[in-house]
Enzyme design. Sequence first.
Site, mmCIF file in Angstrom:
data_model
loop_
_atom_site.group_PDB
_atom_site.id
_atom_site.type_symbol
_atom_site.label_atom_id
_atom_site.label_comp_id
_atom_site.label_asym_id
_atom_site.label_seq_id
_atom_site.Cartn_x
_atom_site.Cartn_y
_atom_site.Cartn_z
ATOM 1 N N LYS A 112 89.152 58.807 -2.284
ATOM 2 C CA LYS A 112 88.363 57.874 -1.478
ATOM 3 C C LYS A 112 87.358 57.106 -2.343
ATOM 4 O O LYS A 112 86.966 55.993 -2.011
ATOM 5 C CB LYS A 112 87.609 58.622 -0.376
ATOM 6 C CG LYS A 112 88.452 59.483 0.558
ATOM 7 C CD LYS A 112 89.210 58.665 1.576
ATOM 8 C CE LYS A 112 89.818 59.521 2.689
ATOM 9 N NZ LYS A 112 90.848 60.462 2.242
HETATM 10 C C1 LIG Z 1 92.185 60.732 2.596
HETATM 11 C C2 LIG Z 1 93.029 61.630 1.751
HETATM 12 C C3 LIG Z 1 94.437 61.597 1.804
HETATM 13 C C4 LIG Z 1 95.199 60.697 2.754
HETATM 14 O O1 LIG Z 1 95.129 59.352 2.376
HETATM 15 P P1 LIG Z 1 95.517 58.211 3.455
HETATM 16 O O2 LIG Z 1 95.177 56.938 2.775
HETATM 17 O O3 LIG Z 1 94.635 58.476 4.646
HETATM 18 O O4 LIG Z 1 96.957 58.356 3.758
HETATM 19 C C5 LIG Z 1 95.153 62.433 0.963
HETATM 20 N N1 LIG Z 1 94.519 63.292 0.133
HETATM 21 C C6 LIG Z 1 93.168 63.355 0.054
HETATM 22 C C7 LIG Z 1 92.536 64.341 -0.858
HETATM 23 C C8 LIG Z 1 92.373 62.529 0.850
HETATM 24 O O5 LIG Z 1 91.026 62.619 0.777
#
Ligand SMILES: *Cc1c(COP(=O)(O)O)cnc(C)c1O
Length: 494
Positions: A112
């Site tokens: 993120k």
């Molecule tokens: C948010 C997240 C995901 C999923 O990503 P999306 O873009 O929502 O599909 C996968 N792994 C981690 C560690 C995340 O924080």
Amino acid sequence: MNLMYQSTRSNSEPITASQAILKGLSSDGGLYVPVSIPKLFVTTEELSKMTYQEVAFEVMKLFFTDFSDDELKKCINKAYDEKFDTEEIAPLVYADGAYYLELFHGSTIAFKDMALSILPHLLTTAAKKNQVKDEIVILTATSGDTGKAALAGFADVEGTKIIVFYPKDGVSPIQEKQMITQTGDNTFVIGIRGNFDDAQNGVKIMFNDKELEAELKTKGYQFSSANSINIGRLVPQIVYYVYSYVNLLKNGEIKDGEQINVVVPTGNFGNILAAYYAKALGLPIDKLICASNDNKVLYDFFQTGVYDRNREFILTSSPSMDILISSNLERLIYIATGCNADKTIELMKALSKEGKYDITEDMKDIMKDFIAGYAGEQQTAETIKSLYEKTGYVIDTHTAVAAYVYNQYKANSNDTKKAIIASTASPYKFTRSVMNAIDEQYESMTDFELVDELSKLSGTTVPNAIEDIRSAPVLHDTVCDVDKMKEVVLSILK
Ligand SMILES: *Cc1c(COP(=O)(O)O)cnc(C)c1O
């Protein structure tokens, strides 16, 4: 000419990139998409000589056309700096037949950060461009990762405040500690007595509260959103697919133009959609492999063409993928309908009314580059253990879901193309699940003892994000009932 953005749920006037970033979600409930997808006009050869920041500029300027070069460069340089613990920003690590694209070198050690470290700068620049004088208040409900990444991104960013609500008893101890020790005079973290849905619902109610909006306006505030429906989060995620492809090229792992596959552990469908956009830009990507955990709505959808959220919500060791409504899928649906807002509305209405919808053969055909798979809890744990035993490389639970799905795909197809696996979190963020997968002797240890064990076993240093919270003082201790969320917000913005 500016590239314009259209809501997936209306045919009204398109708006500019900066306006779409400011709004986040369209007022008709739709998501903003670019009306056409631009093409990369620098060659992969040229890109392979560039730094991450330079590649970011080449990609983002195609999408954010109403930002000046100077504005965009400033945003990029403020985002991708020493907050990342490697100059490469998103390094590739080869292990057991795949290239792991490590997206966890930012300040909160999950992917993120790749977008949330730049969104605050895009947002404040967009506000200036559009003569918004109000202070921007980011309201967020989080089940763990987004909250901390958004707090870290917005901390001390001038012209903004960020308020995060989390379920007091619904996040991991490390996640909670990361949030309640957050510094920055403009950050506010509140635990609620309720679950994530309550937090999310409370925030949505405030977003739609016209009286509250008017009251805040008189005080010089306006709300905005930092969640993954904002186009300002999607576009920065395209960058690392381009960057990793040209890195493979630079290192002689692939020939120019050689197709690769991309594997993504998926929740809200944002990360894999960015890979889809990278392909549409002209990057030689073949298959987009979508990996789910036990909440395998997306796997079933790509298998059958039926999206059905009517099922049990399963808590897994990869909590950031525990999700039954993948919001960003709406963007792909819209594209697959031939950008037909009426058809998209029909399907999304069915989703909110009956919890399901199905798509036509033609739409399925447009999505044929997506391959889906899923991993159960045991398969996830076994993947962590066997990769560690074979190579010494330790991956987190989310990445392990993708690794398992990729190994299955390889075993069941004749596809020998090289593959990039998006590694979305540091194993230090999910230490307990990771260590238990490797050996059950760790079960009795505390979280921080496990951190030290992981460091020894993997030969990696403990990330600052973890070191920092060992002894950091708690700075946020407000807890409230669900029906008091608005009062808390008003008292912060008095
Ligand atoms: C948010 C997240 C995901 C999923 O990503 P999306 O873009 O929502 O599909 C996968 N792994 C981690 C560690 C995340 O924080």
